[in-house]
Scaffold this motif. Structure first.
Motif, PDB file in Angstrom:
ATOM      1  N   ARG A  13       0.821  -1.212   0.000  1.00 47.94           N
ATOM      2  CA  ARG A  13       0.000   0.000   0.000  1.00 47.94           C
ATOM      3  C   ARG A  13       0.853   1.259   0.000  1.00 47.94           C
ATOM      4  O   ARG A  13       0.392   2.335  -0.391  1.00 47.94           O
ATOM      5  CB  ARG A  13      -0.957  -0.019   1.189  1.00 47.94           C
ATOM      6  CG  ARG A  13      -2.088  -1.025   1.006  1.00 47.94           C
ATOM      7  CD  ARG A  13      -2.949  -1.137   2.238  1.00 47.94           C
ATOM      8  NE  ARG A  13      -3.502   0.160   2.603  1.00 47.94           N
ATOM      9  CZ  ARG A  13      -3.880   0.487   3.837  1.00 47.94           C
ATOM     10  NH1 ARG A  13      -3.723  -0.388   4.829  1.00 47.94           N
ATOM     11  NH2 ARG A  13      -4.377   1.664   4.082  1.00 47.94           N
ATOM     12  N   SER A  14       2.113   1.148   0.383  1.00 45.99           N
ATOM     13  CA  SER A  14       3.041   2.284   0.316  1.00 45.99           C
ATOM     14  C   SER A  14       3.440   2.607  -1.120  1.00 45.99           C
ATOM     15  O   SER A  14       4.019   3.669  -1.388  1.00 45.99           O
ATOM     16  CB  SER A  14       4.306   1.979   1.119  1.00 45.99           C
ATOM     17  OG  SER A  14       5.011   0.889   0.523  1.00 45.99           O
ATOM     18  N   THR A  53      -2.107  -7.246   0.812  1.00 46.28           N
ATOM     19  CA  THR A  53      -2.411  -6.679   2.127  1.00 46.28           C
ATOM     20  C   THR A  53      -2.445  -7.768   3.185  1.00 46.28           C
ATOM     21  O   THR A  53      -2.421  -8.967   2.877  1.00 46.28           O
ATOM     22  CB  THR A  53      -3.784  -5.975   2.127  1.00 46.28           C
ATOM     23  OG1 THR A  53      -4.821  -6.979   1.981  1.00 46.28           O
ATOM     24  CG2 THR A  53      -3.899  -4.950   1.007  1.00 46.28           C
ATOM     25  N   SER A 338      -8.541  10.505  -1.228  1.00 44.49           N
ATOM     26  CA  SER A 338      -7.508   9.466  -1.275  1.00 44.49           C
ATOM     27  C   SER A 338      -6.954   9.126   0.111  1.00 44.49           C
ATOM     28  O   SER A 338      -6.836   7.942   0.459  1.00 44.49           O
ATOM     29  CB  SER A 338      -6.380   9.891  -2.222  1.00 44.49           C
ATOM     30  OG  SER A 338      -6.852   9.955  -3.545  1.00 44.49           O
ATOM     31  N   PRO A 339      -6.597  10.115   0.957  1.00 42.58           N
ATOM     32  CA  PRO A 339      -6.136   9.762   2.299  1.00 42.58           C
ATOM     33  C   PRO A 339      -7.204   9.042   3.116  1.00 42.58           C
ATOM     34  O   PRO A 339      -6.887   8.122   3.888  1.00 42.58           O
ATOM     35  CB  PRO A 339      -5.776  11.119   2.908  1.00 42.58           C
ATOM     36  CG  PRO A 339      -5.507  12.013   1.754  1.00 42.58           C
ATOM     37  CD  PRO A 339      -6.449  11.557   0.687  1.00 42.58           C
ATOM     38  N   GLN A 341      -9.502   7.092   1.937  1.00 44.19           N
ATOM     39  CA  GLN A 341      -9.595   5.719   1.437  1.00 44.19           C
ATOM     40  C   GLN A 341      -8.568   4.819   2.120  1.00 44.19           C
ATOM     41  O   GLN A 341      -8.864   3.673   2.468  1.00 44.19           O
ATOM     42  CB  GLN A 341      -9.379   5.701  -0.077  1.00 44.19           C
ATOM     43  CG  GLN A 341     -10.482   6.345  -0.892  1.00 44.19           C
ATOM     44  CD  GLN A 341     -10.077   6.541  -2.338  1.00 44.19           C
ATOM     45  OE1 GLN A 341      -9.261   5.768  -2.868  1.00 44.19           O
ATOM     46  NE2 GLN A 341     -10.623   7.540  -2.989  1.00 44.19           N
ATOM     47  N   GLU A 342      -7.375   5.346   2.320  1.00 46.54           N
ATOM     48  CA  GLU A 342      -6.354   4.563   3.026  1.00 46.54           C
ATOM     49  C   GLU A 342      -6.789   4.271   4.459  1.00 46.54           C
ATOM     50  O   GLU A 342      -6.589   3.166   4.984  1.00 46.54           O
ATOM     51  CB  GLU A 342      -5.018   5.294   3.008  1.00 46.54           C
ATOM     52  CG  GLU A 342      -4.433   5.531   1.618  1.00 46.54           C
ATOM     53  CD  GLU A 342      -4.101   4.249   0.879  1.00 46.54           C
ATOM     54  OE1 GLU A 342      -3.897   3.202   1.535  1.00 46.54           O
ATOM     55  OE2 GLU A 342      -4.045   4.291  -0.362  1.00 46.54           O
ATOM     56  N   ASP A 346      -7.385   0.753   6.557  1.00 47.13           N
ATOM     57  CA  ASP A 346      -6.839   0.538   7.904  1.00 47.13           C
ATOM     58  C   ASP A 346      -7.918   0.022   8.858  1.00 47.13           C
ATOM     59  O   ASP A 346      -7.652  -0.813   9.722  1.00 47.13           O
ATOM     60  CB  ASP A 346      -6.277   1.837   8.480  1.00 47.13           C
ATOM     61  CG  ASP A 346      -5.011   2.318   7.793  1.00 47.13           C
ATOM     62  OD1 ASP A 346      -4.364   1.507   7.093  1.00 47.13           O
ATOM     63  OD2 ASP A 346      -4.668   3.505   7.960  1.00 47.13           O
ATOM     64  N   ARG A 378      -4.686  -0.252  -7.143  1.00 53.68           N
ATOM     65  CA  ARG A 378      -4.870   1.010  -6.433  1.00 53.68           C
ATOM     66  C   ARG A 378      -5.886   0.815  -5.319  1.00 53.68           C
ATOM     67  O   ARG A 378      -6.838   0.022  -5.457  1.00 53.68           O
ATOM     68  CB  ARG A 378      -5.363   2.108  -7.376  1.00 53.68           C
ATOM     69  CG  ARG A 378      -4.497   2.356  -8.603  1.00 53.68           C
ATOM     70  CD  ARG A 378      -5.109   3.477  -9.450  1.00 53.68           C
ATOM     71  NE  ARG A 378      -6.469   3.170  -9.843  1.00 53.68           N
ATOM     72  CZ  ARG A 378      -7.336   4.076 -10.334  1.00 53.68           C
ATOM     73  NH1 ARG A 378      -6.953   5.351 -10.459  1.00 53.68           N
ATOM     74  NH2 ARG A 378      -8.557   3.713 -10.688  1.00 53.68           N
ATOM     75  N   THR A 379      -5.733   1.587  -4.248  1.00 53.17           N
ATOM     76  CA  THR A 379      -6.678   1.494  -3.139  1.00 53.17           C
ATOM     77  C   THR A 379      -8.085   1.852  -3.587  1.00 53.17           C
ATOM     78  O   THR A 379      -9.065   1.219  -3.152  1.00 53.17           O
ATOM     79  CB  THR A 379      -6.234   2.408  -1.989  1.00 53.17           C
ATOM     80  OG1 THR A 379      -4.950   1.984  -1.526  1.00 53.17           O
ATOM     81  CG2 THR A 379      -7.213   2.351  -0.827  1.00 53.17           C
TER      82      THR A 379
END
Length: 400
Positions: A13-14, A53, A338-339, A341-342, A346, A378-379
């Motif tokens: 994911r990074s 993941t 986008s942030p 979505q991460e 989590d 992509r996430t």
């Protein structure tokens, strides 16, 4: 001895693309893709640049109730969800009727199906609530425990002995919870907000935490499952965890009322949760209100999402797919950047693992070789498609 396994061209994911080397059920190294040859005889799983993941963690599932909605009809569901969940307690009372149908052999097929669906969807850790009360007796727990044994080594199931109808409202339930723990249930459950008075709610919380402290168990409760700021059982639970030395060993599911507190009171409760390590679980898709997830995270509280229900008296849908839950949460919690979505991913992986206190978890060298290989690169695609993983790996062994 477990053979060596390499997941080739795995996209983390990074953004890094690595080869994940595993041996004896453990991730041994994550070198850049193609840099270190696979050991002779190792099984190679090509990720082809797809995301890899950790497995998904379901922090809240009523496993004994799966697909029981046809046995009861829509009355409880209508009461639980109508008018902004204002009558959710009545929905719980109506749902009690389904327990006249409880038999271990009748419950097991749907429980197995839910765990198998979860396994296909990469859900390898489940905190499963099973009703323990004078209506259901121990049947729900017995069925869930039987299924847990069948899935041992593939899906981890922590069983919560859950007094769905309360312990003050349902005399005899407290003793049944202790009996369920003796049979093999793992976690002391509770639902204090359903009790009739504030004093009874306090007594419910005190009973559960005292029992957990005495037996060395964790506590998982449904707190404040209504949009009513008068409910305060999330705070009660946090304070009881501190009082009984249970820091980091408690979970509060739903906690919807916290979203209806004024700003100062909300901050105080969430800060207390952080101090005592009380994890929170939100299930926004099963009701029209939700706890303030992003506010909790900003204050350092560990939060998870849960499936909660699958075709039962509280929710008519569900596929035991945590990516689907996260997709729904993106809309219900207004988390679409986008942030964000991460963060949603989590909430069904790393943050959820912290909520449940899973020490053997995480995609890292030295961590367990429990991996999901996705087609998505992509996430945003992971969430938008919420497709099953192409490959599910547990302990370095390919399950699907």
């Amino acid at each position: 001895m477990i053979s060596a396994l390499v997941v080739a061209e795995a996209r983390l994911r990074s953004g890094r693309v690595v080869d994940i080397h595993c041996a004896d059920g453990v991730v041994t190294a994550l070198p850049p893709a193609g840099e270190v040859p696979a050991p002779s005889g190792a099984q190679v799983v090509p990720a082809d640049g797809g995301l890899v993941t950790e497995p998904f963690v379901d922090a809240h599932l009523h496993l004994d109730k799966v697909r029981t909605l046809p046995l009861i009809g829509d009355a409880a569901l209508a009461a639980y969800t109508a008018d902004g969940m204002a009558d959710s307690a009545r929905g719980i009372d109506l749902a009690r009727a389904v327990k006249q149908h409880y038999r271990v052999e009748a419950l097991l097929p749907a429980i197995r199906e839910a765990l198998a669906d979860g396994e296909r969807n990469g859900v390898l850790h489940v905190q499963a609530f099973a009703d323990v009360d004078t209506a259901a007796g121990l049947v729900g727990v017995q069925a869930v425990l039987a299924a847990r044994e069948e899935f041992r080594g593939r899906v981890d199931v922590d069983v919560v002995a859950f007094p769905q109808d309360g312990v003050l409202r349902d005399p005899g339930a407290a003793e049944l919870v202790e009996e369920a723990l003796g049979l093999g249930a793992d976690v002391v459950g509770g639902i204090p907000w359903i009790e009739a008075t504030t004093d009874d709610q306090e007594a419910h919380v005190e009973w559960a935490c005292a029992l957990a402290a005495r037996l060395g168990r964790r506590v998982a409760m449904l707190t404040d499952d209504a949009p009513d700021p008068r409910f305060d059982t999330t705070r009660m639970l946090a304070e009881a965890l501190r009082r009984h030395g249970l820091q980091g060993r408690g979970v509060a599911c739903h906690a919807r009322a916290v979203g209806h507190y004024d700003a100062d009171r909300q901050t105080a409760v969430l800060e207390l949760a952080r101090q005592v390590g009380l994890g929170l679980v939100s299930d926004p898709h099963t009701g029209s209100v939700a706890l303030p997830v992003e506010r909790a995270l900003a204050l350092g509280v560990d939060v998870a999402l849960g499936q909660d229900d699958i075709e039962d008296a509280y929710y008519p849908f569900g596929r035991h797919n945590l990516l689907e839950v996260a997709f729904l949460a993106a809309h219900l919690l207004d988390m679409r950047s986008s942030p964000q979505q991460e963060v949603l991913v989590d909430l069904v992986t790393t943050s959820a693992a912290r909520v449940l206190g899973l020490s053997e978890y995480g995609l890292r060298a030295g961590g367990p070789a429990d991996l999901l290989v996705h087609d998505a690169t992509r996430t945003v695609d992971l969430l938008a498609r919420h497709a099953p993983p192409r490959v599910v790996i547990r302990g370095g062994v390919v399950l699907t």
